[in-house]
Motif scaffolding. Structure first.
Motif, PDB file in Angstrom:
ATOM      1  N   PHE A  85       0.975  -1.125   0.095  1.00 28.54           N
ATOM      2  CA  PHE A  85      -0.032   0.062   0.076  1.00 28.54           C
ATOM      3  C   PHE A  85       0.903   1.388   0.018  1.00 28.54           C
ATOM      4  O   PHE A  85       0.465   2.221  -0.785  1.00 28.54           O
ATOM      5  N   PHE A  86       2.018   1.074   0.747  1.00 28.70           N
ATOM      6  CA  PHE A  86       2.813   2.398   0.817  1.00 28.70           C
ATOM      7  C   PHE A  86       3.469   2.596  -0.485  1.00 28.70           C
ATOM      8  O   PHE A  86       3.614   3.936  -1.047  1.00 28.70           O
ATOM      9  N   GLU A  87       3.931   1.666  -1.169  1.00 27.26           N
ATOM     10  CA  GLU A  87       4.483   1.626  -2.687  1.00 27.26           C
ATOM     11  C   GLU A  87       3.388   2.417  -3.560  1.00 27.26           C
ATOM     12  O   GLU A  87       3.797   3.491  -4.373  1.00 27.26           O
ATOM     13  N   LEU A  88       2.340   1.956  -3.413  1.00 29.74           N
ATOM     14  CA  LEU A  88       1.206   2.620  -4.435  1.00 29.74           C
ATOM     15  C   LEU A  88       0.862   3.856  -3.896  1.00 29.74           C
ATOM     16  O   LEU A  88       0.801   4.797  -4.969  1.00 29.74           O
ATOM     17  N   LEU A  89       0.964   4.106  -2.726  1.00 28.34           N
ATOM     18  CA  LEU A  89       0.593   5.714  -2.330  1.00 28.34           C
ATOM     19  C   LEU A  89       1.753   6.765  -2.858  1.00 28.34           C
ATOM     20  O   LEU A  89       1.563   7.720  -3.425  1.00 28.34           O
ATOM     21  N   LYS A  90       3.119   6.096  -2.608  1.00 26.58           N
ATOM     22  CA  LYS A  90       4.309   6.886  -2.881  1.00 26.58           C
ATOM     23  C   LYS A  90       4.247   7.330  -4.278  1.00 26.58           C
ATOM     24  O   LYS A  90       4.518   8.329  -5.032  1.00 26.58           O
ATOM     25  N   ASN A  91       3.758   5.907  -5.092  1.00 25.73           N
ATOM     26  CA  ASN A  91       3.721   6.220  -6.489  1.00 25.73           C
ATOM     27  C   ASN A  91       2.784   7.185  -7.162  1.00 25.73           C
ATOM     28  O   ASN A  91       2.896   7.950  -8.196  1.00 25.73           O
ATOM     29  N   GLU A  92       1.955   7.404  -6.317  1.00 22.53           N
ATOM     30  CA  GLU A  92       0.661   8.445  -6.587  1.00 22.53           C
ATOM     31  C   GLU A  92       0.983   9.898  -5.824  1.00 22.53           C
ATOM     32  O   GLU A  92       0.068  10.746  -5.785  1.00 22.53           O
ATOM     33  N   GLY A  93       2.146  10.099  -5.403  1.00 21.07           N
ATOM     34  CA  GLY A  93       2.656  11.385  -4.757  1.00 21.07           C
ATOM     35  C   GLY A  93       2.131  11.547  -3.575  1.00 21.07           C
ATOM     36  O   GLY A  93       2.219  12.918  -3.087  1.00 21.07           O
ATOM     37  N   VAL A  94       1.938  10.872  -2.622  1.00 19.40           N
ATOM     38  CA  VAL A  94       1.399  10.949  -1.290  1.00 19.40           C
ATOM     39  C   VAL A  94       2.719  11.044  -0.515  1.00 19.40           C
ATOM     40  O   VAL A  94       3.813   9.903  -0.682  1.00 19.40           O
ATOM     41  N   PRO A  95       2.931  11.790   0.208  1.00 16.21           N
ATOM     42  CA  PRO A  95       4.292  11.905   0.989  1.00 16.21           C
ATOM     43  C   PRO A  95       4.210  10.933   2.205  1.00 16.21           C
ATOM     44  O   PRO A  95       3.351  10.905   3.085  1.00 16.21           O
ATOM     45  N   THR A  96       5.150  10.025   2.393  1.00 14.86           N
ATOM     46  CA  THR A  96       4.907   8.882   3.512  1.00 14.86           C
ATOM     47  C   THR A  96       6.433   8.492   3.815  1.00 14.86           C
ATOM     48  O   THR A  96       7.429   8.901   3.052  1.00 14.86           O
ATOM     49  N   HIS A  97       6.526   8.007   5.094  1.00 14.39           N
ATOM     50  CA  HIS A  97       7.766   7.748   5.692  1.00 14.39           C
ATOM     51  C   HIS A  97       8.430   6.500   4.879  1.00 14.39           C
ATOM     52  O   HIS A  97       9.710   6.147   5.120  1.00 14.39           O
ATOM     53  N   PHE A  98       7.878   5.663   4.257  1.00 16.22           N
ATOM     54  CA  PHE A  98       8.278   4.417   3.641  1.00 16.22           C
ATOM     55  C   PHE A  98       9.312   4.508   2.632  1.00 16.22           C
ATOM     56  O   PHE A  98       9.489   5.347   1.733  1.00 16.22           O
ATOM     57  N   ILE A  99      10.458   3.954   2.996  1.00 18.82           N
ATOM     58  CA  ILE A  99      11.659   3.827   1.840  1.00 18.82           C
ATOM     59  C   ILE A  99      11.590   2.520   1.210  1.00 18.82           C
ATOM     60  O   ILE A  99      11.499   2.419   0.064  1.00 18.82           O
ATOM     61  N   ARG A 100      11.692   1.291   2.171  1.00 20.70           N
ATOM     62  CA  ARG A 100      11.409   0.031   1.198  1.00 20.70           C
ATOM     63  C   ARG A 100      11.262  -0.941   2.359  1.00 20.70           C
ATOM     64  O   ARG A 100      11.611  -0.959   3.398  1.00 20.70           O
ATOM     65  N   ARG A 101      10.804  -2.098   1.821  1.00 25.74           N
ATOM     66  CA  ARG A 101      10.886  -3.300   2.732  1.00 25.74           C
ATOM     67  C   ARG A 101      12.039  -4.045   2.500  1.00 25.74           C
ATOM     68  O   ARG A 101      12.623  -4.335   1.456  1.00 25.74           O
TER      69      ARG A 101
END
Ligand code: TMP
Ligand code: ASP
Length: 242
Positions: free
Chosen positions: A62-78
């Motif tokens: 989900f965080f990858e999906l949101l990052k790709n849509e331009g949502v600012p998140t803390h996620f770097i990688r699994r």
């Protein structure tokens, strides 16, 4: 993938379902997903073997999906089955709940039948404090107590609504109805980022055709087949058979 050796890292925080570790970089943490399941503010507790792996994979997706849509998140990688690398966050003490369909505590509070659709999404804020049972807080209370500024709240509301529209649209293609979910936000170098996790622990997912619950309500309500429901979510999202 080389598994992370957590023994070498300093534990910063242990929550009910996750642990946060410091890393060699002051900008990043490791978040470790455990198998613990709790409900009703920790009153009910069990171990669901493999849940940590499933939630780590689902939340990363989900965080990858949101990052790709331009949502600012803390996620770097699994990093591996149970660990994610994320940007450090000073978490704002808020639980941000978005609801598309009446369910759970809100349906109960207002005497509305679970499953009733809403004219528009509802946004709720709670003060994140286990000792107080995460009480409701309105915007005026949040800014008056200094838990977030009005500018941060405006950012949170905009991001929460964007997340809702991205996830609702995507999940519909997988025959999943996004009933409601909880988000947390934090600050990294002053920037507002989406943090925490997005998983069956923090969302209500219903099969769009059968209404079957594919989330933590299976645990909260003793419905059984908890692990199978989480596996089904991972399969629908990624095609991976756990
Ligand atoms: P609720 O109906 O129990 O208030 O829950 C609303 C949504 O928030 C649901 O998708 C589950 C999620 N949630 C959490 O992630 N953590 C919590 O502590 C609670 C109470 C709910
Ligand atoms: N995770 C929360 C707790 O342990 C509650 C919930 O998700 O229902 O209290």
């Amino acid at each position: 993938m080389v598994a992370i050796n957590l023994d070498k890292l300093e534990l910063l925080y242990e929550g009910k379902a996750k642990e946060v570790y410091k890393t060699g970089s002051s900008a990043a943490y490791i978040v470790h997903y455990k198998d613990d399941a709790t409900a009703f503010n920790g009153e009910k507790h069990d171990i669901i073997f493999g849940k940590g792996v499933l939630n780590n994979k689902i939340s990363s997706f989900f965080f990858e999906l949101l990052k790709n849509e331009g949502v600012p998140t803390h996620f770097i990688r699994r990093e591996d089955d149970r660990n994610q690398l994320v940007l450090t966050l000073d978490i704002l003490p808020l639980e941000v709940i978005v609801r598309n369909i009446a369910a759970g505590s809100m349906a109960k509070r207002f005497g509305i039948e679970e499953g009733t659709s809403l004219k528009h999404p509802i946004l709720e804020f709670c003060y994140k404090n286990d000792a107080l049972g995460d009480p409701f807080a309105n915007e005026s209370q949040i800014t008056a107590f200094g838990w977030a500024t009005q500018e941060q709240l405006d950012g949170i509301k905009a991001i929460a609504m964007k997340v809702n529209s991205i996830l609702t649209t995507f999940l519909a293609t997988k025959n999943i109805t996004l009933v409601d979910f909880k988000l947390e936000f934090g600050l990294h170098d002053g920037a507002l980022l989406l943090g925490d996790e997005i998983s069956p622990d923090t969302c209500r997912f219903w099969d769009s055709k059968t209404g079957e619950k594919l989330d933590k309500d299976r645990f909260r309500r003793d419905l059984g087949n908890i692990e199978d429901a989480y596996k089904e979510m991972l399969f629908r999202l990624t095609g991976e058979k756990a």
